[in-house]
Write a protein that holds these residues in place. Structure first.
Motif, short mmCIF file in Angstrom:
data_model
loop_
_atom_site.label_atom_id
_atom_site.label_comp_id
_atom_site.label_asym_id
_atom_site.label_seq_id
_atom_site.Cartn_x
_atom_site.Cartn_y
_atom_site.Cartn_z
N VAL A 117 0.80 -1.12 -0.09
CA VAL A 117 0.06 0.08 0.00
C VAL A 117 0.98 1.28 -0.10
O VAL A 117 2.00 1.28 0.45
CB VAL A 117 -0.88 0.12 1.41
N ASP A 118 0.37 2.37 -0.44
CA ASP A 118 1.07 3.63 -0.27
C ASP A 118 0.91 4.05 0.93
O ASP A 118 -0.22 3.85 1.68
CB ASP A 118 0.35 4.59 -1.39
N LEU A 119 1.92 4.91 1.55
CA LEU A 119 1.71 5.25 2.77
C LEU A 119 2.22 6.86 2.84
O LEU A 119 3.24 7.09 2.30
CB LEU A 119 2.81 4.53 3.70
N GLU A 120 1.47 7.65 3.85
CA GLU A 120 2.17 8.98 4.12
C GLU A 120 2.45 9.06 5.68
O GLU A 120 2.15 8.22 6.27
CB GLU A 120 0.90 10.01 3.89
N PRO A 121 3.24 10.09 5.79
CA PRO A 121 3.74 10.12 6.99
C PRO A 121 2.69 10.54 8.13
O PRO A 121 1.72 10.97 7.68
CB PRO A 121 4.57 11.60 7.05
N ALA A 122 3.16 10.03 9.17
CA ALA A 122 1.98 10.17 10.46
C ALA A 122 1.80 11.80 10.54
O ALA A 122 2.52 12.51 10.33
CB ALA A 122 2.60 9.72 11.65
N ALA A 123 0.34 12.14 10.77
CA ALA A 123 0.02 13.49 10.98
C ALA A 123 -1.21 13.42 12.02
O ALA A 123 -1.46 12.40 12.51
CB ALA A 123 -0.59 13.94 9.77
N GLY A 124 -1.58 14.63 12.61
CA GLY A 124 -2.61 14.63 13.36
C GLY A 124 -1.91 15.32 14.87
O GLY A 124 -0.87 15.06 15.13
N THR A 125 -2.90 16.12 15.36
CA THR A 125 -2.58 16.91 16.60
C THR A 125 -3.04 16.13 17.88
O THR A 125 -2.72 16.54 18.87
CB THR A 125 -3.24 18.20 16.84
N PHE A 126 -4.02 15.24 17.64
CA PHE A 126 -4.21 13.98 18.92
C PHE A 126 -3.15 13.01 19.29
O PHE A 126 -3.14 12.25 18.46
CB PHE A 126 -5.37 13.44 18.16
N ARG A 127 -2.31 13.68 20.22
CA ARG A 127 -1.51 12.65 20.54
C ARG A 127 -0.86 13.15 21.92
O ARG A 127 -1.34 14.21 22.52
CB ARG A 127 -0.24 13.11 19.68
N LEU A 128 -0.28 12.30 22.65
CA LEU A 128 0.35 12.26 23.82
C LEU A 128 1.43 13.36 23.86
O LEU A 128 2.30 13.37 23.09
CB LEU A 128 0.73 11.03 24.48
N PRO A 129 1.52 14.46 24.92
CA PRO A 129 2.37 15.36 24.72
C PRO A 129 3.88 14.80 25.04
O PRO A 129 3.97 13.72 25.86
CB PRO A 129 1.86 16.39 25.92
N ALA A 130 4.82 15.50 24.59
CA ALA A 130 6.08 14.89 25.13
C ALA A 130 6.43 14.86 26.37
O ALA A 130 7.07 13.67 26.96
CB ALA A 130 7.33 15.89 24.28
N ALA A 131 6.10 15.62 27.06
CA ALA A 131 6.13 15.85 28.63
C ALA A 131 4.80 15.00 29.27
O ALA A 131 3.75 15.95 29.06
CB ALA A 131 6.36 17.19 29.32
N ARG A 132 5.04 13.75 29.40
CA ARG A 132 3.91 13.23 29.97
C ARG A 132 2.94 13.81 31.05
O ARG A 132 3.77 14.16 32.37
CB ARG A 132 4.29 11.64 30.19
N PRO A 133 1.72 13.87 31.05
CA PRO A 133 1.02 14.50 32.08
C PRO A 133 1.27 13.61 33.54
O PRO A 133 1.59 12.47 33.49
CB PRO A 133 -0.38 14.60 31.83
N ASP A 134 0.76 14.32 34.63
CA ASP A 134 0.88 13.37 35.92
C ASP A 134 -0.24 12.51 36.03
O ASP A 134 0.08 11.37 36.96
CB ASP A 134 0.82 14.39 37.17
N ARG A 135 -1.31 12.78 35.39
CA ARG A 135 -2.42 11.95 35.64
C ARG A 135 -3.05 11.93 34.13
O ARG A 135 -3.20 12.74 33.40
CB ARG A 135 -3.67 12.24 36.45
N ILE A 136 -3.43 10.74 33.58
CA ILE A 136 -3.93 10.45 32.17
C ILE A 136 -5.09 9.62 32.32
O ILE A 136 -5.30 8.60 32.77
CB ILE A 136 -2.99 9.78 31.25
N LEU A 137 -6.32 10.06 31.56
CA LEU A 137 -7.67 9.49 31.47
C LEU A 137 -7.83 9.18 29.88
O LEU A 137 -7.58 10.47 29.26
CB LEU A 137 -8.90 10.44 31.99
N LEU A 138 -8.16 7.99 29.51
CA LEU A 138 -8.30 7.77 27.97
C LEU A 138 -9.85 7.17 27.95
O LEU A 138 -10.04 6.27 28.64
CB LEU A 138 -7.38 6.72 27.58
N ILE A 139 -10.55 7.53 27.12
CA ILE A 139 -11.93 7.19 26.87
C ILE A 139 -12.06 6.89 25.55
O ILE A 139 -11.62 7.78 24.54
CB ILE A 139 -12.83 8.47 27.37
#
Length: 370
Positions: A121-143
């Motif tokens: 398959v053809d492939l494009e570079p990863a994109a999008g702003t929905f991402r974990l921040p480089a500096a991980r937060p102190d608490r994380i909730l995933l839904i």
């Protein structure tokens, strides 16, 4: 110094160098990125997990981002966006995609039924702003809900691989346990990481509805009951006000989460990813005139639908990917006329401007260069 590839390109005119290289091997490319399917797994009803080996140009993804792939079906290349489910630091550089076969979904159903090792398959570079921040937060909730699990699962797996030690709650909604992809891995993560709490919900389901026994032991599963609300949030993550929350799922789930966080004045701590397009109502007074597809010589009455839908209804096949204004694959030039952004309701009428067909609808007569 002149790029050697550019020099070779001039010698291979009229076709790009990659056109000749792919005759030798489909994944042999100079510039265009591709990926080969190495493993196919259909362990969840209605979905398929593909492992892809990308070409050397691949630079990885951040947990939560999406990639765009191109799949050739009956001689036509179709673009679609999918979120990798593997951790962002996968050392073997492979990509894992879990694709839900949606009714009427040309590419998703094709991959579910026909994908096999060796498919390129053809492939494009990863994109999008929905991402974990480089500096991980102190608490994380995933839904997440339904197929919205894919970007959130990448986040969860990344945190587990990194040995993240702060509190994490993963709350997922599905119709049945058998429809939760990667269930065994969720169980393994919950067992290996005491700081990670995994909560699975099946609203409206009875235990007798299961097609097979539930095998998860370390994840908390609740059948029946209601959908997401403030009380559920307090039960699974009482510290949510101090956390960064990431959510992806159906519109009903997204709206319910937004409502709670806005009421608690925590909207700045909520990060969302849509996989269906939310539109503003169309004013009937805008639905008039005709759409002229100038490059094709086709003209059709304005139905009020998106320009992508109207082009397809007129027998045209413009390129597209996400159909929700993310990937920009369906961009075309508006030669004249006025169009409305289906997401915001804003209008634009400047001539010779590129617009996204999937999130634009004509207001009166419009000319589009397709």
């Amino acid at each position: 110094m002149v790029d050697l590839v550019d020099v070779v390109q001039t010698l291979t005119t009229p076709h790009p160098l990659d056109r000749y290289l792919e005759l030798i091997r489909p994944t042999l490319t100079a510039r265009r990125m591709r990926a080969e399917v190495t493993h196919v797994r259909r362990s969840t009803p209605g979905s398929v997990t593909l492992t892809l080996r990308p070409t050397r140009q691949w630079r990885g993804h951040a947990a939560g981002q999406y990639v765009q792939i191109g799949v050739v079906i009956d001689g036509i290349r179709h673009l679609r966006c999918y979120s990798p489910v593997n951790p962002e630091s996968r050392r073997d550089r492979h990509i894992q995609l879990t694709v839900k076969a949606h009714t009427g979904g040309l590419v998703s159903e094709h991959l579910y039924r026909h994908a096999a090792p060796g498919l390129v398959v053809d492939l494009e570079p990863a994109a999008g702003t929905f991402r974990l921040p480089a500096a991980r937060p102190d608490r994380i909730l995933l839904i997440s809900g339904g197929s919205g699990i894919t970007p959130v699962l990448s986040m969860l797996r990344t945190l587990a691989d990194e040995g993240y030690r702060e509190p994490v709650t993963f709350l997922h909604y599905a119709k049945s346990p058998v429809l939760v992809p990667h269930r065994a891995e969720l169980d393994a993560i919950a067992q290996a990481h005491p700081n990670i709490r995994i909560e699975l919900r099946y609203p409206g389901r009875r235990a007798a509805d299961d097609l097979e026994p539930v095998t998860i032991r370390s994840c908390t599963e609740v059948s029946g009951g209601g959908y997401f609300d403030y009380d559920e949030l307090e039960r699974v993550a009482p510290w949510f006000a101090d956390a960064q929350t990431f959510v992806c799922g159906p519109n009903a789930l997204m709206d319910a989460v937004r409502k709670v966080f806005e009421a608690e004045q925590l909207a700045d701590r909520l990060h969302t990813e849509e996989f269906t397009l939310t539109t503003v109502p169309v004013d009937d007074s805008d639905v008039h005139g005709a759409v002229s597809f100038t490059a094709s010589g086709v003209r059709a009455a304005n139905s009020g639908a998106s320009l992508l839908d109207q082009a397809e209804a007129a027998g045209l096949q413009p390129e597209y990917g996400c159909r929700m204004g993310i990937c920009f694959s369906c961009t075309a030039v508006r030669r004249s006329g006025c169009t409305r952004d289906l997401r915001t309701g804003e209008t634009g009428s400047d001539p010779d401007q590129p617009i996204q067909l999937c999130v634009s609808a004509p207001v009166g007569d419009v000319e589009i260069d397709i």
